[in-house]
Motif scaffolding. Sequence first.
Motif, PDB file in Angstrom:
ATOM      1  N   THR A  78     -64.283 -37.014  -2.845  1.00 26.02           N
ATOM      2  CA  THR A  78     -63.267 -37.007  -3.895  1.00 26.02           C
ATOM      3  C   THR A  78     -61.870 -37.092  -3.298  1.00 26.02           C
ATOM      4  O   THR A  78     -61.013 -37.833  -3.800  1.00 26.02           O
ATOM      5  N   GLU A  79     -61.625 -36.362  -2.217  1.00 28.65           N
ATOM      6  CA  GLU A  79     -60.313 -36.408  -1.567  1.00 28.65           C
ATOM      7  C   GLU A  79     -60.023 -37.812  -1.039  1.00 28.65           C
ATOM      8  O   GLU A  79     -58.904 -38.319  -1.171  1.00 28.65           O
ATOM      9  N   ILE A  80     -61.019 -38.449  -0.442  1.00 30.30           N
ATOM     10  CA  ILE A  80     -60.839 -39.808   0.078  1.00 30.30           C
ATOM     11  C   ILE A  80     -60.589 -40.783  -1.062  1.00 30.30           C
ATOM     12  O   ILE A  80     -59.705 -41.646  -0.979  1.00 30.30           O
ATOM     13  N   MET A  81     -61.342 -40.643  -2.153  1.00 32.53           N
ATOM     14  CA  MET A  81     -61.131 -41.525  -3.300  1.00 32.53           C
ATOM     15  C   MET A  81     -59.722 -41.348  -3.871  1.00 32.53           C
ATOM     16  O   MET A  81     -59.091 -42.319  -4.277  1.00 32.53           O
ATOM     17  N   THR A  82     -59.220 -40.131  -3.888  1.00 30.22           N
ATOM     18  CA  THR A  82     -57.870 -39.865  -4.388  1.00 30.22           C
ATOM     19  C   THR A  82     -56.844 -40.561  -3.499  1.00 30.22           C
ATOM     20  O   THR A  82     -55.894 -41.175  -3.997  1.00 30.22           O
ATOM     21  N   VAL A  83     -57.033 -40.490  -2.184  1.00 31.82           N
ATOM     22  CA  VAL A  83     -56.125 -41.175  -1.255  1.00 31.82           C
ATOM     23  C   VAL A  83     -56.167 -42.674  -1.490  1.00 31.82           C
ATOM     24  O   VAL A  83     -55.126 -43.327  -1.621  1.00 31.82           O
ATOM     25  N   LEU A  84     -57.376 -43.251  -1.573  1.00 34.48           N
ATOM     26  CA  LEU A  84     -57.502 -44.695  -1.745  1.00 34.48           C
ATOM     27  C   LEU A  84     -56.947 -45.146  -3.096  1.00 34.48           C
ATOM     28  O   LEU A  84     -56.340 -46.211  -3.192  1.00 34.48           O
ATOM     29  N   ASP A  85     -57.160 -44.336  -4.121  1.00 31.95           N
ATOM     30  CA  ASP A  85     -56.689 -44.677  -5.463  1.00 31.95           C
ATOM     31  C   ASP A  85     -55.165 -44.663  -5.532  1.00 31.95           C
ATOM     32  O   ASP A  85     -54.580 -45.348  -6.365  1.00 31.95           O
ATOM     33  N   GLY A  86     -54.534 -43.915  -4.661  1.00 26.54           N
ATOM     34  CA  GLY A  86     -53.085 -43.788  -4.691  1.00 26.54           C
ATOM     35  C   GLY A  86     -52.346 -44.752  -3.780  1.00 26.54           C
ATOM     36  O   GLY A  86     -51.133 -44.622  -3.608  1.00 26.54           O
ATOM     37  N   THR A  87     -53.059 -45.712  -3.212  1.00 27.46           N
ATOM     38  CA  THR A  87     -52.404 -46.658  -2.310  1.00 27.46           C
ATOM     39  C   THR A  87     -52.388 -48.060  -2.917  1.00 27.46           C
ATOM     40  O   THR A  87     -53.204 -48.379  -3.776  1.00 27.46           O
ATOM     41  N   VAL A  88     -51.463 -48.876  -2.440  1.00 20.25           N
ATOM     42  CA  VAL A  88     -51.357 -50.245  -2.957  1.00 20.25           C
ATOM     43  C   VAL A  88     -52.146 -51.248  -2.130  1.00 20.25           C
ATOM     44  O   VAL A  88     -52.355 -52.372  -2.559  1.00 20.25           O
ATOM     45  N   ARG A  89     -52.611 -50.810  -0.961  1.00 17.71           N
ATOM     46  CA  ARG A  89     -53.390 -51.716  -0.113  1.00 17.71           C
ATOM     47  C   ARG A  89     -54.573 -50.955   0.480  1.00 17.71           C
ATOM     48  O   ARG A  89     -54.540 -49.729   0.590  1.00 17.71           O
ATOM     49  N   PRO A  90     -55.618 -51.683   0.860  1.00 17.43           N
ATOM     50  CA  PRO A  90     -56.763 -51.022   1.497  1.00 17.43           C
ATOM     51  C   PRO A  90     -56.358 -50.366   2.814  1.00 17.43           C
ATOM     52  O   PRO A  90     -55.447 -50.828   3.506  1.00 17.43           O
ATOM     53  N   LEU A  91     -57.033 -49.271   3.141  1.00 16.68           N
ATOM     54  CA  LEU A  91     -56.699 -48.488   4.328  1.00 16.68           C
ATOM     55  C   LEU A  91     -57.836 -48.496   5.341  1.00 16.68           C
ATOM     56  O   LEU A  91     -59.007 -48.587   4.971  1.00 16.68           O
ATOM     57  N   THR A  92     -57.482 -48.329   6.608  1.00 12.09           N
ATOM     58  CA  THR A  92     -58.476 -48.131   7.658  1.00 12.09           C
ATOM     59  C   THR A  92     -58.922 -46.664   7.625  1.00 12.09           C
ATOM     60  O   THR A  92     -58.211 -45.815   7.082  1.00 12.09           O
TER      61      THR A  92
END
Length: 128
Positions: free
Chosen positions: A17-31
């Motif tokens: 859930t924490e990772i999904m929250t981080v990814l959901d809050g970004t404008v580009r895909p992350l490593t």
Amino acid sequence: MTTPTGGGRRRPGQLETEIMTVLDGTVRPLTPGEVRDLLEPDGSLSYSTVVTTLTRLFEKGAVARHRDGRAFRYGALSAPAGLVADRMSRLMAVEPDRATVLRRFVSTLSADDERLLRELLQEDPSAD
């Protein structure tokens, strides 16, 4: 492993859930490294744990990934709430006595959450 607030071990599914929250809050895909750095800048979360969790999220269809050099970049395909709802549905699917599970679940809700649940149950399902 500690939570971002230093409160001990994470609950099952909490890191997803924490990772999904981080990814959901970004404008580009992350490593994976960028995800780890945003979650715990002090480096207390291991890179391999993040990679394993991202791989599981990819296998569940919750994130997309594409290769960027030697690494993958990950982006959210759904909101974190969808991941939690899917987890709840999977747990309910294996329990034959759903009435008891739901009754106990409702009995643990705060007054505000119980009120919200009652409101949601009164909504017109065709309104979506």
